[in-house]
Design an enzyme around this catalytic site. Structure first.
Site, PDB file in Angstrom:
ATOM      1  N   VAL A 194       0.791  -0.955  -0.098  1.00  4.89           N
ATOM      2  CA  VAL A 194      -0.002   0.017  -0.091  1.00  4.89           C
ATOM      3  C   VAL A 194       0.853   1.120   0.049  1.00  4.89           C
ATOM      4  O   VAL A 194       0.543   2.265  -0.614  1.00  4.89           O
ATOM      5  CB  VAL A 194      -0.975   0.056   1.079  1.00  4.89           C
ATOM      6  N   GLY A 195       2.002   1.155   0.580  1.00  9.32           N
ATOM      7  CA  GLY A 195       2.906   2.153   0.420  1.00  9.32           C
ATOM      8  C   GLY A 195       3.416   2.525  -0.937  1.00  9.32           C
ATOM      9  O   GLY A 195       3.566   3.850  -1.274  1.00  9.32           O
ATOM     10  N   GLU A 212       6.094   5.037   6.766  1.00  8.43           N
ATOM     11  CA  GLU A 212       6.298   4.293   8.143  1.00  8.43           C
ATOM     12  C   GLU A 212       5.973   2.827   7.655  1.00  8.43           C
ATOM     13  O   GLU A 212       4.811   2.617   7.959  1.00  8.43           O
ATOM     14  CB  GLU A 212       5.952   4.995   9.109  1.00  8.43           C
ATOM     15  N   CYS A 246       5.585  -3.102  14.624  1.00 10.95           N
ATOM     16  CA  CYS A 246       6.391  -3.088  13.439  1.00 10.95           C
ATOM     17  C   CYS A 246       7.997  -3.119  13.820  1.00 10.95           C
ATOM     18  O   CYS A 246       8.618  -3.667  13.254  1.00 10.95           O
ATOM     19  CB  CYS A 246       6.237  -1.773  12.728  1.00 10.95           C
TER      20      CYS A 246
HETATM   21  P1  NAD Z   1      -3.702  -1.730   7.513  1.00  8.74           P
HETATM   22  O1  NAD Z   1      -4.148  -2.874   6.948  1.00  8.74           O
HETATM   23  O2  NAD Z   1      -4.294  -1.046   8.404  1.00  8.74           O
HETATM   24  O3  NAD Z   1      -3.244  -0.545   6.230  1.00  8.74           O
HETATM   25  C1  NAD Z   1      -2.797   0.792   6.579  1.00  8.74           C
HETATM   26  C2  NAD Z   1      -3.554   1.605   6.225  1.00  8.74           C
HETATM   27  O4  NAD Z   1      -3.539   1.620   4.473  1.00  8.74           O
HETATM   28  C3  NAD Z   1      -5.142   1.534   6.578  1.00  8.74           C
HETATM   29  O5  NAD Z   1      -5.487   2.786   6.819  1.00  8.74           O
HETATM   30  C4  NAD Z   1      -5.777   1.141   5.369  1.00  8.74           C
HETATM   31  O6  NAD Z   1      -6.960   1.705   5.092  1.00  8.74           O
HETATM   32  C5  NAD Z   1      -4.911   1.630   4.254  1.00  8.74           C
HETATM   33  N1  NAD Z   1      -5.228   0.705   2.931  1.00  8.74           N
HETATM   34  C6  NAD Z   1      -5.289  -0.542   3.013  1.00  8.74           C
HETATM   35  N2  NAD Z   1      -5.495  -0.851   1.592  1.00  8.74           N
HETATM   36  C7  NAD Z   1      -5.285   0.250   0.928  1.00  8.74           C
HETATM   37  C8  NAD Z   1      -5.289   0.301  -0.607  1.00  8.74           C
HETATM   38  N3  NAD Z   1      -5.401  -0.538  -1.420  1.00  8.74           N
HETATM   39  N4  NAD Z   1      -5.218   1.520  -0.992  1.00  8.74           N
HETATM   40  C9  NAD Z   1      -5.237   2.771  -0.150  1.00  8.74           C
HETATM   41  N5  NAD Z   1      -5.035   2.465   1.246  1.00  8.74           N
HETATM   42  C10 NAD Z   1      -5.058   1.168   1.645  1.00  8.74           C
HETATM   43  O7  NAD Z   1      -2.165  -2.065   7.838  1.00  8.74           O
HETATM   44  P2  NAD Z   1      -1.141  -2.981   7.546  1.00  8.74           P
HETATM   45  O8  NAD Z   1      -0.796  -2.605   5.727  1.00  8.74           O
HETATM   46  O9  NAD Z   1      -1.490  -4.260   7.721  1.00  8.74           O
HETATM   47  O10 NAD Z   1      -0.051  -2.664   8.411  1.00  8.74           O
HETATM   48  C11 NAD Z   1       0.942  -3.419   8.972  1.00  8.74           C
HETATM   49  C12 NAD Z   1       2.089  -3.116   8.400  1.00  8.74           C
HETATM   50  O11 NAD Z   1       2.533  -1.683   8.895  1.00  8.74           O
HETATM   51  C13 NAD Z   1       3.271  -3.881   8.676  1.00  8.74           C
HETATM   52  O12 NAD Z   1       4.419  -3.997   7.517  1.00  8.74           O
HETATM   53  C14 NAD Z   1       3.918  -3.144   9.751  1.00  8.74           C
HETATM   54  O13 NAD Z   1       5.653  -3.442  10.057  1.00  8.74           O
HETATM   55  C15 NAD Z   1       3.741  -1.747   9.326  1.00  8.74           C
HETATM   56  N6  NAD Z   1       3.877  -0.697  10.536  1.00  8.74           N
HETATM   57  C16 NAD Z   1       4.770   0.219  10.543  1.00  8.74           C
HETATM   58  C17 NAD Z   1       4.646   1.166  11.515  1.00  8.74           C
HETATM   59  C18 NAD Z   1       5.894   2.138  11.428  1.00  8.74           C
HETATM   60  O14 NAD Z   1       5.885   3.338  12.130  1.00  8.74           O
HETATM   61  N7  NAD Z   1       6.886   2.235  10.711  1.00  8.74           N
HETATM   62  C19 NAD Z   1       3.917   0.915  12.522  1.00  8.74           C
HETATM   63  C20 NAD Z   1       2.925   0.244  12.461  1.00  8.74           C
HETATM   64  C21 NAD Z   1       2.834  -0.745  11.438  1.00  8.74           C
END
Ligand code: NAD
Length: 458
Positions: A194-195, A212, A246
């Site tokens: 998603v990043g 992040e 994370c």
């Molecule tokens: P998540 O599923 O909550 O997604 C993150 C955000 O992206 C949400 O708000 C979601 O609505 C949005 N999203 C999801 N799919 C999307 C799409 N297709 N298009 C646009 N937006 C979309 O979280 P996740 O991805 O499961 O998070 C877990 C990951 O985050 C792990 O890799 C973890 O290491 C990382 N993380 C990093 C930090 C940090 O501070 N560096 C902190 C917490 C988690």
């Protein structure tokens, strides 16, 4: 929220920013104080929401979310006027007489997208920085931690100026719609895939991003360590929030002949923390949802599970689990675990850990437990990571003077403390010259005397 109202909301925030209201330091301070009141007055509700979303214990809810955010606000309030001041830099001789400085200015309207694992802290800590820097902001908490997200959406309009700060609830559809809007900065917390989506969307408007992200965080444990303290810190940082952190250690690297001693001490510590039956223990959490529960179970298939392994599909419970020496190409070593499974890899000599780490993308956090200063220097010099913890897990997060962010695949940009303020600011370059003493060397008509002088001066 409907499409129209998302674009309308962004528009409203842009108008508020243009009014200049959010730039006033006392206004920023008042919003931060209101945010503090919001959290303080609704602590019990946040604890309940976090319990419902993630089975978080009250202590974890306080230390890693509520207390963390409150101390971030206090630190910001304490330092705001000095961060916002012009930052003087020296002025070289050929630009004298003159004064040079950097003037922090807010970026405008920013988007903050949070992840589910620390659903309060991951949207509010960036918000604190965005307010402090004088921006308007839209928060998009994760839909996976729905109770906390909804509580934020209910409370924020009651406390903060809703023409400057708004919460958008929703999932992919709403985030996609948000990403179609023009923002002045996007801070995204979540996974790598998603990043990339966020960064692509941001490119449309050349919007700067802070990503992040996550990845596999390695943890080297040298036999020359204080074993009792080491296992306590590893167990705490790994199984807090059921490993859904994370910066939790993902895999531990130990020397082969130290592995049994290490595992015995670690498993004893797990039981001291969560008892022999963590499922009944109020301090031990649950996996966020069915999808992540299945993903984690998949990692255990065909592996040598030497500790734990108990699961319960109904409550999404997975016990603290240790997997010994999986193949490096197996899913548990290819993907970020992000759950209560800890991998142990063994090497003949601890220095070989450096190659294992360097064979993988740059981690968000790297941990080293050792009393050996040479090993410490070798690891620091020969590896790259967003953040390094020597002889402790995750505690770098508790120091607001340290930036928090990744490098390479674990992210870009950073925040916390002044680094957050700077992330949401543009440091505008200002050079103020005096009209007095206007040396004509740079002006035409040019000649060799002028050029020779310039060569000496520049
Ligand atoms: P998540 O599923 O909550 O997604 C993150 C955000 O992206 C949400 O708000 C979601 O609505 C949005 N999203 C999801 N799919 C999307 C799409 N297709 N298009 C646009 N937006 C979309 O979280 P996740 O991805 O499961 O998070 C877990 C990951 O985050 C792990 O890799 C973890 O290491 C990382 N993380 C990093 C930090 C940090 O501070 N560096 C902190 C917490 C988690």
């Amino acid at each position: 929220m409907q499409r129209f109202s998302i674009s309308q909301s962004v528009n409203e925030l842009q108008q508020t920013f243009r009014s200049g209201r959010t730039k006033d330091l006392s206004w920023r301070r008042s919003q931060l104080i209101k945010l503090k009141a919001l959290i303080t007055e609704h602590q019990a509700e946040f604890v309940r929401a976090l319990q419902q979303d993630l089975h978080k214990s009250e202590q974890e809810a306080w230390t890693s979310e509520i207390g963390f955010t409150l101390s971030d606000i206090d630190h910001t309030l304490h330092n705001l006027s000095s961060w916002a001041k012009p930052r003087k830099v020296s002025t070289p001789l050929f630009v004298q007489p003159g004064k040079s400085y950097l003037l922090p200015e807010p970026l405008g309207t920013v988007l903050i997208i949070g992840a589910w694992n620390y659903p309060l802290q991951l949207v509010l800590a960036p918000l604190v920085a965005a307010i402090a820097a004088g921006n308007c902001a839209i928060l998009k908490p994760s839909e996976l931690s729905f109770t906390t997200a909804q509580l934020l959406a209910n409370l924020i309009p009651q406390y903060l100026d809703s023409s400057a700060y708004k919460v958008v609830l929703g999932a992919v559809e709403e985030t996609t719609e948000l990403l179609k809007q023009r923002f002045d900065h996007i801070l995204y917390t979540g996974g790598e895939q998603v990043g990339k989506i966020v960064m692509r969307a941001a490119a449309e408007y050349l919007t700067p991003v802070t990503l992040e992200l996550g990845g596999k965080c390695p943890c080297i444990v040298d036999s020359h360590t204080d074993l009792a303290v080491t296992v306590a810190r590893i167990a705490w940082s790994k199984w807090m929030n059921t490993g859904q952190t994370c910066v939790a250690p993902d895999y531990v690297i130990v020397e082969e002949n130290f592995a049994d001693t290490f595992v015995a001490a670690l498993t004893a510590k797990i039981e001291a923390f969560y008892s022999a039956n963590p499922k009944q223990n109020v301090d031990y959490g649950r996996i966020i949802n069915e999808r992540h529960y299945r993903r984690l179970n998949h990692y255990l298939e065909g592996q040598n599970v030497i500790y734990g392994g108990d699961v319960d599909p109904v409550s999404h419970y997975i016990a603290p689990t240790i997997v010994m020496s999986p193949k490096l190409d197996s899913p548990v070593m290819q993907e970020e675990i992000f759950g209560p499974i800890l991998v142990i890899l063994t090497v003949d000599k601890i220095q070989q850990a450096i190659d294992i780490i360097n064979d993988r993308p740059k981690p968000l956090a790297l941990y080293l437990y050792t009393k050996d200063k040479n090993l410490e220097q070798a690891v620091l010099q020969q590896t790259s990571a967003g953040n390094v913890g020597i002889n402790d897990g995750m505690m770098f997060m508790a120091n607001p003077n340290l930036p928090f962010g990744g490098v390479g695949n674990s992210g870009m940009g950073a925040y916390h403390g002044q680094f957050g303020f700077d992330t949401f600011s543009h440091l505008k370059t200002v050079l103020k010259r005096s009209f007095w003493f206007d040396v004509a060397l740079r002006y035409p008509p040019f000649n060799s005397t002028k050029l020779n002088w310039l060569k000496k001066l520049l």
